[in-house]
Enzyme design. Sequence first.
Site, mmCIF file in Angstrom:
data_model
loop_
_atom_site.group_PDB
_atom_site.id
_atom_site.type_symbol
_atom_site.label_atom_id
_atom_site.label_comp_id
_atom_site.label_asym_id
_atom_site.label_seq_id
_atom_site.Cartn_x
_atom_site.Cartn_y
_atom_site.Cartn_z
ATOM 1 N N GLU A 1 0.844 -1.151 0.040
ATOM 2 C CA GLU A 1 -0.091 0.092 0.056
ATOM 3 C C GLU A 1 0.774 1.466 -0.077
ATOM 4 O O GLU A 1 1.727 1.433 0.876
ATOM 5 C CB GLU A 1 -0.853 0.108 1.274
ATOM 6 C CG GLU A 1 -1.768 1.015 1.288
ATOM 7 C CD GLU A 1 -2.725 1.108 2.376
ATOM 8 O OE1 GLU A 1 -3.924 1.586 2.139
ATOM 9 O OE2 GLU A 1 -2.475 0.785 3.465
ATOM 10 N N LYS B 1 -9.034 3.497 -2.871
ATOM 11 C CA LYS B 1 -9.563 2.931 -1.600
ATOM 12 C C LYS B 1 -10.742 3.668 -1.430
ATOM 13 O O LYS B 1 -10.792 4.755 -1.369
ATOM 14 C CB LYS B 1 -8.413 3.050 -0.437
ATOM 15 C CG LYS B 1 -8.754 2.437 1.090
ATOM 16 C CD LYS B 1 -7.488 2.436 1.882
ATOM 17 C CE LYS B 1 -7.718 1.831 3.114
ATOM 18 N NZ LYS B 1 -6.630 2.050 4.044
ATOM 19 N N CYS C 1 -5.378 -2.619 2.437
ATOM 20 C CA CYS C 1 -5.340 -2.814 3.850
ATOM 21 C C CYS C 1 -6.869 -3.279 4.662
ATOM 22 O O CYS C 1 -7.224 -4.214 4.199
ATOM 23 C CB CYS C 1 -4.743 -1.384 4.205
ATOM 24 S SG CYS C 1 -4.218 -0.977 5.980
#
Length: 342
Positions: free
Chosen positions: A44, A126, A160
């Site tokens: 990430e 995200k 994540c």
Amino acid sequence: MSQFKVAAVQAAPSFLDVEAGVARAVAFIEQAAQKGARLVVFPETWLPGYPNHIWLGPVAWQMQFVGRYFENSIEAGSAHDQAIAQAAADNNIQVSLGLSERAGGSLYIAQWHYDATGAVIKRRRKLKPTHVERTVFGEGDGSDLVVNDTALGRIGQLSCWEHLQPLSKYAMYAQDEQIHCAAWPNLKLYEGGAYALGHQVNTAASMIYAVEGGCFVIAACALVSKEQQDILCEGDPQKETLCPVGGGYTRIYAPDGQSIGSDLPDTEEGLVMADIDLSMIAYAKAAADPAGHYARPDVTRLMLNSAPQRPVMAFDDTAGLVAEPTPAEPEAPAPNEPAAAE
């Protein structure tokens, strides 16, 4: 093709140095291809590094990193984007790259998926940055919950703690995902004081994703180097305790939950490699396919809005919607074509 090799990068970023970071990304792409991998996955925001500073001190102290982090984040269509596309094409390998994407005045936690010709398969963001990440990054939308057909199979990406979002995961499972690219930061932040941020919980999340989704999960995890710790902690022993060196817990999981990749110590940089066989998915889903025969749509169902959301939409009184003032993100230039000016 159902059997091939995949790779996950476990390495500290070149923190706040995008030029060095892109050069190292190209080197890892080359190394993965030389070892026979057809797909390589990065952690990430590996470019220009996960912003650990947002967890380490008051806002006034964090401001010293704001400008540098913004300037070292990457724009779609830039020379940095082109360099990764060229590396994918030169090495005949697909790449899932975790990065901080710069678009206008905003940043996003992004994953860019390139195919083996260098063309962009998907740029995603995200959906909901986690906790203090929301002080740095904007949000994605339903168009970012997508699984794409590729030459290697149906591939999706999440970052994540999106792996702790049940509905987002279910949206991915329902698209018959075969290979999942999971991007993680380092997993030692607040070690000993915040169990949920540690490797036990987060590697388990990747493992459960593999079992629930009946897919292979390539979980790439960064680590903190001593150099990065020095930049972030400035010799403060308390900050060093909160942000210790290490934290790389990269894993590759089969659809039955087994860890099938090579192992690296959490402080060691390198590639985690595994051979995967997509025919294994049929055996896993024969037992449980949560978005198929194992579902109960008469009891619970998911509604997914996959339309892109824009902050401004232009309308005409007679013609209706006529334009989107915010343009779509540009694709990477084809390899060997000039890139947009930096």
